[in-house]
Design a protein around this motif. Structure first.
Motif, PDB file in Angstrom:
ATOM      1  N   GLY A 187      13.176  53.565  37.836  1.00  0.00           N
ATOM      2  CA  GLY A 187      13.753  54.889  37.615  1.00  0.00           C
ATOM      3  C   GLY A 187      14.841  54.862  36.566  1.00  0.00           C
ATOM      4  N   LEU A 188      15.674  53.813  36.571  1.00  0.00           N
ATOM      5  CA  LEU A 188      16.736  53.687  35.566  1.00  0.00           C
ATOM      6  C   LEU A 188      16.150  53.513  34.171  1.00  0.00           C
ATOM      7  N   ILE A 189      15.096  52.693  34.059  1.00  0.00           N
ATOM      8  CA  ILE A 189      14.458  52.485  32.745  1.00  0.00           C
ATOM      9  C   ILE A 189      13.856  53.788  32.227  1.00  0.00           C
ATOM     10  N   ILE A 190      13.125  54.494  33.090  1.00  0.00           N
ATOM     11  CA  ILE A 190      12.480  55.743  32.670  1.00  0.00           C
ATOM     12  C   ILE A 190      13.520  56.782  32.267  1.00  0.00           C
ATOM     13  N   ASP A 191      14.547  56.951  33.078  1.00  0.00           N
ATOM     14  CA  ASP A 191      15.568  57.962  32.771  1.00  0.00           C
ATOM     15  C   ASP A 191      16.346  57.615  31.512  1.00  0.00           C
ATOM     16  N   THR A 192      16.559  56.316  31.272  1.00  0.00           N
ATOM     17  CA  THR A 192      17.282  55.903  30.066  1.00  0.00           C
ATOM     18  C   THR A 192      16.471  56.210  28.817  1.00  0.00           C
ATOM     19  N   ILE A 193      15.196  55.855  28.823  1.00  0.00           N
ATOM     20  CA  ILE A 193      14.359  56.085  27.640  1.00  0.00           C
ATOM     21  C   ILE A 193      14.142  57.583  27.409  1.00  0.00           C
ATOM     22  N   ARG A 194      13.970  58.346  28.490  1.00  0.00           N
ATOM     23  CA  ARG A 194      13.769  59.795  28.341  1.00  0.00           C
ATOM     24  C   ARG A 194      15.022  60.502  27.838  1.00  0.00           C
ATOM     25  N   SER A 195      16.179  59.897  28.017  1.00  0.00           N
ATOM     26  CA  SER A 195      17.423  60.521  27.551  1.00  0.00           C
ATOM     27  C   SER A 195      17.704  60.249  26.078  1.00  0.00           C
ATOM     28  N   LEU A 196      16.895  59.375  25.453  1.00  0.00           N
ATOM     29  CA  LEU A 196      17.101  59.035  24.042  1.00  0.00           C
ATOM     30  C   LEU A 196      16.162  59.839  23.156  1.00  0.00           C
ATOM     31  N   PRO A 197      16.615  60.225  21.966  1.00  0.00           N
ATOM     32  CA  PRO A 197      15.689  60.899  21.024  1.00  0.00           C
ATOM     33  C   PRO A 197      14.591  59.944  20.574  1.00  0.00           C
ATOM     34  N   LEU A 198      13.412  60.479  20.347  1.00  0.00           N
ATOM     35  CA  LEU A 198      12.291  59.651  19.899  1.00  0.00           C
ATOM     36  C   LEU A 198      12.608  58.964  18.582  1.00  0.00           C
ATOM     37  N   LEU A 199      13.297  59.668  17.687  1.00  0.00           N
ATOM     38  CA  LEU A 199      13.592  59.094  16.374  1.00  0.00           C
ATOM     39  C   LEU A 199      14.483  57.860  16.497  1.00  0.00           C
ATOM     40  N   SER A 200      15.444  57.883  17.423  1.00  0.00           N
ATOM     41  CA  SER A 200      16.307  56.715  17.603  1.00  0.00           C
ATOM     42  C   SER A 200      15.518  55.528  18.132  1.00  0.00           C
ATOM     43  N   ILE A 201      14.542  55.784  19.000  1.00  0.00           N
ATOM     44  CA  ILE A 201      13.698  54.703  19.502  1.00  0.00           C
ATOM     45  C   ILE A 201      12.849  54.126  18.376  1.00  0.00           C
ATOM     46  N   MET A 202      12.310  54.993  17.525  1.00  0.00           N
ATOM     47  CA  MET A 202      11.525  54.510  16.388  1.00  0.00           C
ATOM     48  C   MET A 202      12.367  53.658  15.457  1.00  0.00           C
ATOM     49  N   PHE A 203      13.589  54.101  15.142  1.00  0.00           N
ATOM     50  CA  PHE A 203      14.469  53.324  14.275  1.00  0.00           C
ATOM     51  C   PHE A 203      14.810  51.982  14.914  1.00  0.00           C
TER      52      PHE A 203
END
Length: 356
Positions: A187-203
């Motif tokens: 749950g912590l992993i999912i909520d953390t990734i969902r709280s980040l913008p997609l563009l920041s994850i791509m970068f």
């Protein structure tokens, strides 16, 4: 005698929906006239006074007030195939057709099976990748840095879907685990990734990861971005699947346990089929969003459909025709997204009839 009920015809429904009161009739007439005016101006600009051939480029903006579709006639190969070698673009075209056929076959009920559908997608994607990459059966190798246009957009979307959907199922099941430390960590992993913008994850996956990973794990930037995008997709889709599971009556899984069914049989034959049925509308919406957001990779330097469109009018010869280029690209996105959304609506109607 009792009067028999007559089903209202088409004109009766229109009269009841749009002309039932004076206000409804007035609003219908006003907005109908505005729509007709807008449609006429669009047809006038895009069809009647348009320039269709690249040979008539001199007429664009001079003696005509219509669209200059000559830029599409001259630059469509760049938009569709990007930097892919000109003499090999037939491979890119066939690869795109293969994935479209896979998508169409996925709509056939015969393939709605836990074994057939994955085989269809994996084999279709393997053929797509083989045609694009080459290096066998006499096909010239074309490396990923030369891919572009619509074919790269389809490749990213298909890769994210193939990696992200199984990962989403695993994430959803882990979050429902009876072991608290597994459920809370997931749950912590999912909520953390969902709280980040997609563009920041791509970068992060494209630029930051090479500094922290060993050399053998770095790989190509395109694949790192696909993995990051698939992880983002999986976290959102996992919550959609979990919502579908929570909508099931708890007695069904309890009855399956009472019958002695194993965990994987309960999940595979009872829980997940009904969960996907419950989660069908948001799942289709997630796929639509995923396809459209492939355009974000242009910011990281990939020559996908939107970047190819920018290059198509980025010369002194066609720099005035950006509206026509973006209209053409918008039409491509519309065709794919509209087809996907209509298929989702068809599935909803089919499943609603099956439940009766």
């Amino acid at each position: 005698m009792a009067k028999t009920y007559q089903k209202p015809n088409y004109f009766d429904r229109i009269r009841g929906d749009f002309f039932s009161t004076k206000l409804d009739a007035s609003m219908t007439i006003v907005f109908g006239l505005l729509a007709a005016w807008a449609l006429w101006n669009l047809v006038n600009w895009g069809v009647l006074h348009a320039v269709w051939s690249a040979d008539d480029r001199a007429l664009c903006g001079h003696g005509t007030e219509g669209a200059c579709w000559g830029v599409i006639d001259a630059r469509w190969r760049l938009i569709m195939f990007g930097l892919y070698p000109f003499e090999e673009q037939w491979r890119s075209a066939i690869a795109c057709i293969v994935m479209v056929i896979v998508g169409v076959l996925s709509c056939v009920p015969w393939f709605w099976n836990a074994k057939r559908l994955p085989v269809l997608w994996i084999s279709g994607f393997a053929l797509f990748y083989g045609l694009m990459r080459g290096g066998f059966f006499g096909l010239t190798p074309v490396f990923e840095q030369n891919w572009g246009g619509l074919s790269l957009t389809i490749f990213i979307f298909a890769s994210v879907s193939l990696i992200g959907m199984p990962l989403a199922i695993v994430f959803a099941l882990l979050r429902r685990s009876e072991l608290p430390w597994i459920a809370h960590t997931m749950g912590l992993i999912i909520d953390t990734i969902r709280s980040l913008p997609l563009l920041s994850i791509m970068f992060t996956f494209a630029i930051v990861l090479p500094f922290v990973l060993p050399g053998w794990m770095i790989g190509d930037k395109l694949y790192r971005v696909i993995v990051g995008y698939a992880l983002f997709f999986a976290c959102y889709q996992a919550e959609i699947i979990r919502g579908g599971i929570q909508a099931l009556p708890p007695g069904q899984e309890e009855a399956a346990k009472a019958l002695g069914m194993s965990y994987w049989h309960r999940i595979g034959y009872i829980v997940l089929p009904q969960a996907f049925r419950n989660a069908l509308p948001p799942t289709i919406n997630q796929f639509v969003i995923t396809f459209k957001e492939t355009s974000l990779v242009v910011i990281i330097g990939f020559f996908e459909l939107l970047a190819s469109a920018n290059a198509a009018y980025g010369t002194s010869e066609w720099n005035f025709a950006h509206i026509e280029v973006y209209a053409f690209v918008g039409l491509i996105y519309f065709i794919f997204v509209f087809a996907l959304s209509r298929y989702g609506a068809y599935l909803e109607r089919r499943l609603a009839v099956a439940e009766r």
